[in-house]
Design an enzyme around this catalytic site. Structure first.
Site, PDB file in Angstrom:
ATOM      1  CB  THR A   1      -1.012   0.021   1.108  1.00  0.00           C
ATOM      2  OG1 THR A   1      -1.870  -1.207   1.134  1.00  0.00           O
ATOM      3  CG2 THR A   1      -1.977   1.399   1.232  1.00  0.00           C
TER       4      THR A   1
ATOM      5  CB  THR B   1      -4.251  -0.385  -1.178  1.00  0.00           C
ATOM      6  OG1 THR B   1      -3.414  -1.610  -1.066  1.00  0.00           O
ATOM      7  CG2 THR B   1      -5.632  -0.423  -0.980  1.00  0.00           C
TER       8      THR B   1
ATOM      9  CD  GLU C   1      -7.529  -4.081  -1.747  1.00  0.00           C
ATOM     10  OE1 GLU C   1      -7.707  -4.855  -0.587  1.00  0.00           O
ATOM     11  OE2 GLU C   1      -6.558  -3.180  -1.974  1.00  0.00           O
TER      12      GLU C   1
ATOM     13  CG  ASP D   1      -7.884  -6.798   2.318  1.00  0.00           C
ATOM     14  OD1 ASP D   1      -6.961  -7.449   2.651  1.00  0.00           O
ATOM     15  OD2 ASP D   1      -7.468  -5.750   1.858  1.00  0.00           O
TER      16      ASP D   1
ATOM     17  CB  SER E   1      -9.581  -1.162   4.162  1.00  0.00           C
ATOM     18  OG  SER E   1      -8.309  -0.596   4.140  1.00  0.00           O
ATOM     19  CB  SER E   2      -5.264  -2.533   7.798  1.00  0.00           C
ATOM     20  OG  SER E   2      -5.625  -3.741   8.181  1.00  0.00           O
TER      21      SER E   2
ATOM     22  N   GLY F   1      -0.107  -3.218   5.208  1.00  0.00           N
ATOM     23  CA  GLY F   1      -1.141  -4.229   5.566  1.00  0.00           C
ATOM     24  C   GLY F   1      -1.244  -4.091   6.927  1.00  0.00           C
TER      25      GLY F   1
END
Length: 576
Positions: free
Chosen positions: A387, A405, A426, A429, A458-459, A479
């Site tokens: 990211t 990202t 993605e 995720d 998402s983080s 991440g």
């Protein structure tokens, strides 16, 4: 280390008492953007600062500011240029999340340009015959890709917050893609790392392996297909990507390679505006990302837990111990509760309540690590480090904190023929298989299960920190470590560090499972490491870490500082 049974019973009782305390008074300490951060600041910097992971992107943002653009126009220039020069970390085939502060009226908003699951998503595509996760489909090729949100997000920024036409803000990226640039070492190494997967897709070979091999240092690399795609976006707005020529090429390429996208998937994509999460911590107000980001909830929860301690009076080992224990508890809740707010009802009032945090605080032993198995049982793997993030403050005091990202390094490695668009991966995720870790070791429940049109958790944690005398714009890739890196950056800012000190400080991370502390080499002196080990923490050195980019504003001196992470040689933080 094992705790006796009576210790486990005591811990359970304390956790239950936290729930009782919350039920007695559910007023949260975290709220929609309010004072002091949403007030109109009395002054303006008079100059601008940008920090990003690549000097081409920072210079693109400054170029657009010089043309009369504001921070939000500059953000478009930075993001689109990163799509060209840093495709290993972000791009128009991915998505972003942004926290914005508008100087004229103090308006603060969260822009959710996160990717979504295609309408034909089927969890069976991500399972092997024996029911185990199919990691290849989740990480490589078109089945791993969500519907991109970044192009729509850039259009939204220009239409609702910028001053310049979109095509003007995209101009530096278009020029860079057409005329070429010299890729940095990280991009070259990323291509080499993923070369085997790249070779599975002809258009990916054409883009990333010119002359049938990875680009070399000093070689000029051009991306005319992406230049054309960005031109169409600038000329026609969202229709230039989600309908017409580009959309047809993308859908045709995806379906030819076994994916399930349709024209309707692209046509129906929508940017979401959401209310940011804000949390007060020792006189500072942190404005951060709400779900479908898990980061802001986790940061707020950790700060609420830590607010009951005076960390300044503790030695490094005990201060670190308390931060680790707060991380552990926040990530436990992250795994259980969070998902797309348009699909899942989440107990945010509980998670963000000071009383819930007080209950969790009571479960922390001041001199002993709490085994994660005492909170619940599960397992995870290594956190990843991908990211990108950039931070902008313009001369008027407009602020953009944006994290972008494509998920794993170089995303899905799948490029749609004739577009230059590298698609994200993605879909990994999502909790494709409940309570099985994704590539970053994060676990998930039904709250983050895939569904048509749903945003994956998402983080990403773009944040702005407001104090009486100082402001910081902060975020990071990394991440699952994004959350803890941003947390540690916020604490460092509150402790008085400048932008360069924040991005350079050594880092550590705990995400509940696996039950260990990931430590950057040199983060702790031998005595501190020994004390933490004696407390029951398992320390494991790891590299690399995310590349943080920070801009700070000293309101007393009216000085801006911009700093790019020294771990990334090609990054640039500049004040103009």
């Amino acid at each position: 280390m094992k705790f006796p049974l009576n210790g486990r019973v005591t811990l359970l009782a304390l956790l239950l008492s936290a729930s009782v305390a919350y039920a007695a008074d559910s007023r949260p300490s975290v709220s929609p953007a309010a004072t002091p951060s949403s007030r109109v600041l009395a002054q303006r910097p008079g100059h601008a600062g940008i920090a990003s992971a690549n000097f081409h992107a920072t210079e693109a943002g400054l170029e657009v500011l010089a043309k009369g653009g504001n921070a939000f126009d500059a953000a478009i220039a930075v993001a689109s240029t990163l799509s060209v020069v840093e495709p290993e970390s972000s791009g128009i085939g991915g998505g972003f999340m942004a926290v914005l502060h508008r100087a004229s009226d103090g308006h603060e908003i969260f822009i959710d340009a996160r990717e979504t699951a295609p309408l034909a998503v089927d969890t069976k595509d991500y399972l092997n015959a024996d029911g185990t996760p199919n990691r290849d489909n989740a990480l490589n090729g078109p089945l791993s890709a969500g519907i991109p949100g970044e192009p729509a997000g850039l259009v939204w920024l220009a239409a609702h917050y910028g001053k310049l036409p979109l095509k003007d803000s995209l101009a530096p990226a278009i020029r860079t893609a057409r005329d070429g640039f010299e890729p940095d070492v990280r991009l070259i190494n990323s291509i080499a790392e993923r070369e085997k997967d790249i070779r599975r897709w002809p258009a990916s070979v054409s883009k990333f392996l010119p002359g049938d091999k990875p680009p070399a240092a000093g070689q000029v690399w051009r991306d005319p297909d992406q230049a054309r795609t960005l031109e169409l976006l600038g000329e026609h707005g969202a229709d230039g990507f989600y309908r017409g020529e580009t959309a047809k090429k993308i859908v045709d390429a995806v379906r030819a390679a076994g994916g399930k996208w349709t024209a309707k998937d692209l046509e129906s994509y929508q940017v979401k505006e959401r209310t940011p999460i804000t949390v007060d911590y020792h006189g500072y107000r942190v404005v951060t990302a709400p779900p479908a980001s898990s980061g802001g909830v986790a940061v707020a929860q950790i700060l609420n837990i830590l607010s009951g301690f005076d960390l300044t009076k503790l030695d490094e080992a005990h201060r670190t111990h308390l931060v680790i224990e707060a991380m552990r508890r926040a990530f436990r809740d992250h795994n259980d509760y969070l998902g797309d707010p348009d699909f899942v009802k989440m107990p945010l009032d509980m998670l963000l309540s000071p009383y819930y945090a007080a209950g969790l605080r009571q479960t922390i032993l001041l001199d002993r690590a709490t085994p994660s198995s005492m909170l619940a049982a599960s397992q995870g793997t290594d956190p990843g480090m991908h990211t990108t993030h950039f931070s902008v403050i313009d001369a008027d005091g407009n602020i953009a904190s944006i994290t972008l990202t494509v998920n794993y390094v170089l995303g899905s490695t799948f490029v749609a023929q004739g577009t230059g668009v590298l698609l994200n991966d993605e879909m990994d995720d999502f909790a494709l298989v409940p309570n099985k870790p994704n590539v970053y070791g994060l676990l998930g429940s039904a709250a983050n299960a895939p569904a048509p049109g749903k945003r994956m958790l998402s983080s990403m944690t773009p944040s702005i920190v407001f104090g009486a005398d100082r402001v910081a714009v902060i975020g990071s890739p990394g991440g699952s470590t994004i959350i803890t890196q941003v947390l540690e950056g916020i604490l460092a800012f509150i402790d008085g560090k400048d932008a360069a000190g924040i991005v350079a400080q050594k880092r550590f991370h705990h995400q509940y499972m696996p039950d260990r502390v990931d430590v950057e080499p040199g983060a702790f002196d031998p005595a501190t490491a020994a004390t933490l080990t004696q407390m029951g923490h398992t320390l494991k050195e790891r590299n690399p870490w995310g590349f943080m980019n920070v801009v700070t504003w000293d309101l007393k001196s009216n000085k801006l500082d911009a700093a790019s992470d020294p771990r990334r040689q090609s990054g640039l933080g500049r004040v103009q």
